[in-house]
Design a protein around this motif. Structure first.
Motif, PDB file in Angstrom:
ATOM      1  N   PRO A  24       3.655 -37.500  15.573  1.00 44.24           N
ATOM      2  CA  PRO A  24       3.871 -38.882  16.005  1.00 44.24           C
ATOM      3  C   PRO A  24       5.145 -39.473  15.395  1.00 44.24           C
ATOM      4  CG  PRO A  24       1.929 -38.719  14.568  1.00 44.24           C
ATOM      5  CD  PRO A  24       2.488 -37.346  14.714  1.00 44.24           C
ATOM      6  N   ASP A  25       5.680 -40.481  16.058  1.00 46.05           N
ATOM      7  CA  ASP A  25       6.932 -41.101  15.626  1.00 46.05           C
ATOM      8  C   ASP A  25       6.888 -41.579  14.179  1.00 46.05           C
ATOM      9  OD1 ASP A  25       9.067 -41.406  17.839  1.00 46.05           O
ATOM     10  OD2 ASP A  25       7.200 -41.869  18.884  1.00 46.05           O
ATOM     11  N   ASP A  26       5.792 -42.194  13.764  1.00 41.52           N
ATOM     12  CA  ASP A  26       5.756 -42.729  12.396  1.00 41.52           C
ATOM     13  C   ASP A  26       5.820 -41.612  11.351  1.00 41.52           C
ATOM     14  OD1 ASP A  26       3.155 -41.935  13.175  1.00 41.52           O
ATOM     15  OD2 ASP A  26       2.200 -43.350  11.805  1.00 41.52           O
ATOM     16  N   ILE A  27       5.143 -40.511  11.597  1.00 43.25           N
ATOM     17  CA  ILE A  27       5.193 -39.374  10.673  1.00 43.25           C
ATOM     18  C   ILE A  27       6.587 -38.745  10.688  1.00 43.25           C
ATOM     19  CG2 ILE A  27       4.276 -37.062  10.190  1.00 43.25           C
ATOM     20  CD1 ILE A  27       2.294 -39.326   9.549  1.00 43.25           C
ATOM     21  N   ALA A  28       7.194 -38.686  11.875  1.00 42.15           N
ATOM     22  CA  ALA A  28       8.511 -38.054  12.036  1.00 42.15           C
ATOM     23  C   ALA A  28       9.625 -38.833  11.347  1.00 42.15           C
ATOM     24  CB  ALA A  28       8.835 -37.875  13.517  1.00 42.15           C
ATOM     25  N   GLU A  29       9.351 -40.078  10.953  1.00 40.15           N
ATOM     26  CA  GLU A  29      10.353 -40.891  10.260  1.00 40.15           C
ATOM     27  C   GLU A  29      10.065 -41.044   8.768  1.00 40.15           C
ATOM     28  OE1 GLU A  29      11.342 -44.568  12.240  1.00 40.15           O
ATOM     29  OE2 GLU A  29      11.410 -43.578  14.198  1.00 40.15           O
ATOM     30  N   MET A  30       9.093 -40.333   8.272  1.00 41.46           N
ATOM     31  CA  MET A  30       8.779 -40.387   6.840  1.00 41.46           C
ATOM     32  C   MET A  30       9.677 -39.415   6.082  1.00 41.46           C
ATOM     33  SD  MET A  30       4.612 -40.566   6.995  1.00 41.46           S
ATOM     34  CE  MET A  30       4.417 -40.620   5.227  1.00 41.46           C
ATOM     35  N   ILE A  31      10.225 -39.891   4.971  1.00 41.07           N
ATOM     36  CA  ILE A  31      11.075 -39.052   4.121  1.00 41.07           C
ATOM     37  C   ILE A  31      10.327 -38.813   2.813  1.00 41.07           C
ATOM     38  CG2 ILE A  31      13.289 -38.827   2.939  1.00 41.07           C
ATOM     39  CD1 ILE A  31      14.410 -40.906   4.946  1.00 41.07           C
ATOM     40  N   MET A  35      13.645 -35.677  -0.940  1.00 39.65           N
ATOM     41  CA  MET A  35      14.370 -35.199   0.238  1.00 39.65           C
ATOM     42  C   MET A  35      15.249 -36.320   0.791  1.00 39.65           C
ATOM     43  SD  MET A  35      11.766 -32.771   2.310  1.00 39.65           S
ATOM     44  CE  MET A  35      11.108 -31.291   1.572  1.00 39.65           C
ATOM     45  N   ASN A  36      16.280 -35.942   1.540  1.00 38.75           N
ATOM     46  CA  ASN A  36      17.200 -36.928   2.101  1.00 38.75           C
ATOM     47  C   ASN A  36      16.912 -37.292   3.545  1.00 38.75           C
ATOM     48  OD1 ASN A  36      18.878 -37.176  -0.188  1.00 38.75           O
ATOM     49  ND2 ASN A  36      19.917 -35.277   0.351  1.00 38.75           N
ATOM     50  N   PHE A 144      14.449 -25.714  10.778  1.00 38.29           N
ATOM     51  CA  PHE A 144      13.034 -25.465  11.066  1.00 38.29           C
ATOM     52  C   PHE A 144      12.262 -25.436   9.748  1.00 38.29           C
ATOM     53  CE2 PHE A 144       9.476 -22.559  11.368  1.00 38.29           C
ATOM     54  CZ  PHE A 144       8.812 -22.972  12.523  1.00 38.29           C
ATOM     55  N   ASP A 145      12.788 -24.709   8.781  1.00 35.95           N
ATOM     56  CA  ASP A 145      12.137 -24.615   7.481  1.00 35.95           C
ATOM     57  C   ASP A 145      12.073 -25.975   6.788  1.00 35.95           C
ATOM     58  OD1 ASP A 145      10.908 -22.862   5.463  1.00 35.95           O
ATOM     59  OD2 ASP A 145      12.646 -23.439   4.243  1.00 35.95           O
ATOM     60  N   LYS A 146      13.144 -26.755   6.898  1.00 31.08           N
ATOM     61  CA  LYS A 146      13.144 -28.116   6.313  1.00 31.08           C
ATOM     62  C   LYS A 146      12.054 -28.968   6.950  1.00 31.08           C
ATOM     63  CE  LYS A 146      16.680 -28.306   3.461  1.00 31.08           C
ATOM     64  NZ  LYS A 146      16.521 -28.532   2.047  1.00 31.08           N
ATOM     65  N   MET A 147      11.947 -28.891   8.293  1.00 29.56           N
ATOM     66  CA  MET A 147      10.922 -29.684   8.981  1.00 29.56           C
ATOM     67  C   MET A 147       9.518 -29.244   8.561  1.00 29.56           C
ATOM     68  SD  MET A 147      12.505 -30.386  12.779  1.00 29.56           S
ATOM     69  CE  MET A 147      13.308 -28.803  13.040  1.00 29.56           C
ATOM     70  N   LYS A 148       9.319 -27.952   8.406  1.00 28.07           N
ATOM     71  CA  LYS A 148       8.029 -27.447   7.935  1.00 28.07           C
ATOM     72  C   LYS A 148       7.700 -28.021   6.562  1.00 28.07           C
ATOM     73  CE  LYS A 148       6.281 -23.155   8.142  1.00 28.07           C
ATOM     74  NZ  LYS A 148       6.190 -21.695   8.234  1.00 28.07           N
ATOM     75  N   SER A 149       8.678 -28.036   5.687  1.00 22.81           N
ATOM     76  CA  SER A 149       8.468 -28.574   4.337  1.00 22.81           C
ATOM     77  C   SER A 149       8.147 -30.059   4.379  1.00 22.81           C
ATOM     78  CB  SER A 149       9.714 -28.353   3.474  1.00 22.81           C
ATOM     79  OG  SER A 149       9.931 -26.991   3.258  1.00 22.81           O
ATOM     80  N   ILE A 150       8.889 -30.795   5.177  1.00 21.23           N
ATOM     81  CA  ILE A 150       8.649 -32.239   5.304  1.00 21.23           C
ATOM     82  C   ILE A 150       7.246 -32.495   5.838  1.00 21.23           C
ATOM     83  CG2 ILE A 150       9.309 -34.316   6.590  1.00 21.23           C
ATOM     84  CD1 ILE A 150      12.234 -33.204   6.461  1.00 21.23           C
ATOM     85  N   LEU A 151       6.879 -31.791   6.884  1.00 22.14           N
ATOM     86  CA  LEU A 151       5.558 -32.003   7.476  1.00 22.14           C
ATOM     87  C   LEU A 151       4.442 -31.605   6.521  1.00 22.14           C
ATOM     88  CD1 LEU A 151       6.262 -30.867  11.140  1.00 22.14           C
ATOM     89  CD2 LEU A 151       5.784 -33.196  10.333  1.00 22.14           C
ATOM     90  N   SER A 152       4.642 -30.560   5.768  1.00 27.14           N
ATOM     91  CA  SER A 152       3.592 -30.135   4.841  1.00 27.14           C
ATOM     92  C   SER A 152       3.408 -31.167   3.722  1.00 27.14           C
ATOM     93  CB  SER A 152       3.879 -28.759   4.263  1.00 27.14           C
ATOM     94  OG  SER A 152       4.989 -28.793   3.394  1.00 27.14           O
ATOM     95  N   GLN A 153       4.455 -31.902   3.406  1.00 25.62           N
ATOM     96  CA  GLN A 153       4.332 -32.948   2.380  1.00 25.62           C
ATOM     97  C   GLN A 153       3.807 -34.251   2.949  1.00 25.62           C
ATOM     98  OE1 GLN A 153       7.560 -33.487  -0.410  1.00 25.62           O
ATOM     99  NE2 GLN A 153       8.282 -31.392  -0.008  1.00 25.62           N
ATOM    100  N   ASN A 154       4.060 -34.496   4.249  1.00 28.61           N
ATOM    101  CA  ASN A 154       3.690 -35.779   4.845  1.00 28.61           C
ATOM    102  C   ASN A 154       2.262 -35.800   5.387  1.00 28.61           C
ATOM    103  OD1 ASN A 154       6.021 -37.152   4.305  1.00 28.61           O
ATOM    104  ND2 ASN A 154       6.966 -36.720   6.261  1.00 28.61           N
ATOM    105  N   ILE A 155       1.799 -34.704   5.888  1.00 30.82           N
ATOM    106  CA  ILE A 155       0.481 -34.710   6.530  1.00 30.82           C
ATOM    107  C   ILE A 155      -0.244 -33.401   6.311  1.00 30.82           C
ATOM    108  CG2 ILE A 155       0.905 -36.443   8.308  1.00 30.82           C
ATOM    109  CD1 ILE A 155       1.715 -34.244  10.153  1.00 30.82           C
ATOM    110  N   GLN A 156      -1.517 -33.463   6.316  1.00 29.60           N
ATOM    111  CA  GLN A 156      -2.330 -32.269   6.148  1.00 29.60           C
ATOM    112  C   GLN A 156      -2.911 -31.767   7.465  1.00 29.60           C
ATOM    113  OE1 GLN A 156      -2.466 -30.779   3.154  1.00 29.60           O
ATOM    114  NE2 GLN A 156      -1.047 -32.385   2.551  1.00 29.60           N
ATOM    115  N   LYS A 157      -2.943 -32.601   8.490  1.00 27.55           N
ATOM    116  CA  LYS A 157      -3.640 -32.210   9.728  1.00 27.55           C
ATOM    117  C   LYS A 157      -2.864 -31.211  10.573  1.00 27.55           C
ATOM    118  CE  LYS A 157      -2.203 -35.564  13.134  1.00 27.55           C
ATOM    119  NZ  LYS A 157      -2.645 -36.398  14.181  1.00 27.55           N
ATOM    120  N   PHE A 158      -1.560 -31.065  10.323  1.00 26.95           N
ATOM    121  CA  PHE A 158      -0.768 -30.113  11.104  1.00 26.95           C
ATOM    122  C   PHE A 158      -0.920 -28.731  10.477  1.00 26.95           C
ATOM    123  CE2 PHE A 158       1.347 -32.586  14.254  1.00 26.95           C
ATOM    124  CZ  PHE A 158       1.266 -33.863  13.757  1.00 26.95           C
ATOM    125  N   ASP A 159      -1.198 -27.752  11.295  1.00 27.65           N
ATOM    126  CA  ASP A 159      -1.381 -26.372  10.829  1.00 27.65           C
ATOM    127  C   ASP A 159       0.003 -25.741  10.679  1.00 27.65           C
ATOM    128  OD1 ASP A 159      -2.407 -23.954  10.118  1.00 27.65           O
ATOM    129  OD2 ASP A 159      -2.827 -23.337  12.175  1.00 27.65           O
TER     130      ASP A 159
END
Length: 160
Positions: A24-31, A35-36, A144-159
């Protein structure tokens, strides 16, 4: 016969799209702390860089909104930008069609020399279309790896 480079570009892009498609947009804008950038910046940066390396270096028009340069060029940082970010829907739409546009344009011109050769920050000199597009594989993989890292820190529901 389709050049393997286009198959690889499509494969890598599919992996990127599969990673971010349901974010979602709100998660995609979390830093995350330390991270920068956020997911949207990484998506837009991949899009912008490939567009620049496919079309911009040949003096051709890039198929991107004009403000994308400010948002997504190398060195830009979301915390320093006061513009609004494009929606996930818009970024996904642009990413989805990009490889096919590039393949259509360069199918018979992979060995052509570009108008504006470029040397990467690590010293790799790029002069032909296939060199620029080949570098995009490495570049997108890093983000791709950066996005994986960001998502793993921001949310737990994404596999991830």
């Amino acid at each position: 016969m389709r050049a393997y480079l286009f198959e690889h570009l499509e494969f890598v892009r599919t992996q990127t799209l599969n990673l971010v498609r349901d974010v979602p947009d709100d998660i995609a804008e979390m830093i995350p702390s330390g991270m920068n950038n956020h997911v949207k910046w990484n998506m837009g940066h991949v899009l912008f860089t490939m567009e620049r390396f496919a079309f911009g270096v040949n003096g051709e028009t890039m198929n991107l909104p004009g403000h994308y340069t400010e948002l997504f060029q190398s060195g830009s940082k979301p915390r320093e930008i006061r513009a609004s970010w494009p929606s996930m829907h818009e970024l996904l739409r642009l990413l989805e069609g990009q490889v096919h546009r590039i393949e259509h344009r360069y199918r018979a011109h992979l060995h052509d020399t570009v108008l504006s050769p470029y040397t990467t920050s690590k010293g790799l000199k790029l002069t032909r279309v296939e060199e620029f597009l080949g570098f995009c594989l490495y570049h997108e993989g890093m983000h791709f790896d950066k996005m994986k890292s960001i998502l793993s820190q921001n949310i737990q529901k994404f596999d991830i």
